[in-house]
Design an enzyme around this catalytic site. Structure first.
Site, short mmCIF file in Angstrom:
data_model
loop_
_atom_site.label_atom_id
_atom_site.label_comp_id
_atom_site.label_asym_id
_atom_site.label_seq_id
_atom_site.Cartn_x
_atom_site.Cartn_y
_atom_site.Cartn_z
CB VAL A 287 9.08 4.68 -11.09
CG1 VAL A 287 8.37 5.99 -11.43
CG2 VAL A 287 8.65 3.59 -12.08
N GLY B 234 9.19 -4.17 -8.57
CA GLY B 234 10.03 -3.07 -8.98
C GLY B 234 11.50 -3.32 -8.68
N GLY C 20 0.80 -1.21 0.00
CA GLY C 20 0.00 0.00 0.00
C GLY C 20 0.83 1.26 0.00
CB ALA C 21 1.89 3.90 1.33
CG HIS D 221 3.36 0.89 -5.42
ND1 HIS D 221 3.53 1.93 -4.54
CD2 HIS D 221 3.95 -0.19 -4.85
CE1 HIS D 221 4.18 1.49 -3.48
NE2 HIS D 221 4.46 0.22 -3.64
#
Length: 279
Positions: A176, A147, A31-32, A37
């Site tokens: 990213v 990632g 999450g967050a 993501h």
């Protein structure tokens, strides 16, 4: 988009999707969510008929109780972001749903899990293996997306998949970054404005270090990176290691590897940030 808390419900829904011949892609998260993501989710959507995202802050992979306590939790916001990019299913279970009883499994993940994060965070990768194996058993994805910011974690998960002989393809996606170079991380939200201003120095220093290779030795570059960052308050390097990108073992000379990767962990105040760069 459908949000699900129940393991049995998700299994039933995905079983129905598979019976119609659809492929299932999976993005496990804590999450967050940020654009890093979301880039994984977009790739998952592009390459699979069904996209499943899990949101679960897994307690077994935290070796620091305060880190678990302060980890950001933004489920409502996360779901809105996922709905905007047409995610199909969000799996957001409770801790009781995932761990109705303690998970006592111990994994021997070999050399890829023994150094760097494995050394500095005892038990961390065993917790990662516990939750990822559980999630793969529930979702049974054709493809799972991670990632490359968590470079070592991808190697550990590939080893887990190999050991358990799981029929899932692990897809590694590029780091990213924010416009100023800072690797996107849920932990970035914990940085003070001043820390946030300084944190991009991590990426800038790593990038500058590539201009010295291979004219300078591996040891010289490691020392330069560590000294440069430690010279700037409130940064404190926990480790910086140049490794072989396939074996994840440290290298002493450039001719030992065709895929040198520098992996770093830096505390910015009390926020632990990780990054890496390919030489």
């Amino acid at each position: 988009m459908t949000t699900i808390q129940s393991i049995s419900e998700l299994k039933t829904l995905l079983s129905g999707e598979r019976k119609t011949g659809k492929t299932v892609g999976f993005v496990p998260t804590m999450g967050a969510l940020h654009d890093g993501h979301l880039s994984l989710v977009k790739q998952c959507k592009k390459e699979n008929d069904i996209c499943v995202v899990s949101i679960f802050v897994n307690p077994t992979q935290f070796n620091n109780k305060n880190d678990l306590k302060t980890y950001p939790r933004t489920l409502d916001k996360d779901c809105k972001l996922l709905e905007q990019i047409c995610c199909d299913y969000v799996f957001a279970p409770s801790e009781e749903e995932m761990y109705p009883e303690p998970d006592t499994r111990v994994f021997d993940l070999g050399a890829v899990a023994a150094i760097m994060e494995g050394e500095k965070r005892p038990g961390h990768f065993n917790g990662v293996a516990q939750i990822v194996s559980k999630l793969f058993d529930i979702v049974m994805p054709d493809n799972a997306y991670f990632g490359e910011k968590d470079f070592q974690q991808i190697a550990v998960i590939r080893e887990l998949v190999r050991q358990l002989d799981l029929p899932v393809n692990i897809v590694a996606c590029p780091v990213v970054r924010e416009k100023d170079g800072l690797a996107m991380s849920s932990r970035n939200t914990r940085l003070t404005p001043e820390q946030r201003r300084i944190a991009p120095l991590i990426a800038h220093t790593l990038k500058e270090s590539t201009t010295f290779a291979p004219s300078k030795s591996v040891e010289e570059i490691e020392e330069w990176v560590i000294h440069t960052l430690n010279h700037t308050s409130p940064l404190r390097v926990e480790y910086y290691t140049i490794i072989d990108g396939r074996t994840l073992q440290p290298v002493k000379n450039w001719n030992e590897t065709n895929e040198p990767v520098g992996c770093i962990t830096v505390f910015c105040g009390d926020v632990r940030l990780i990054d890496n760069i390919k030489y």
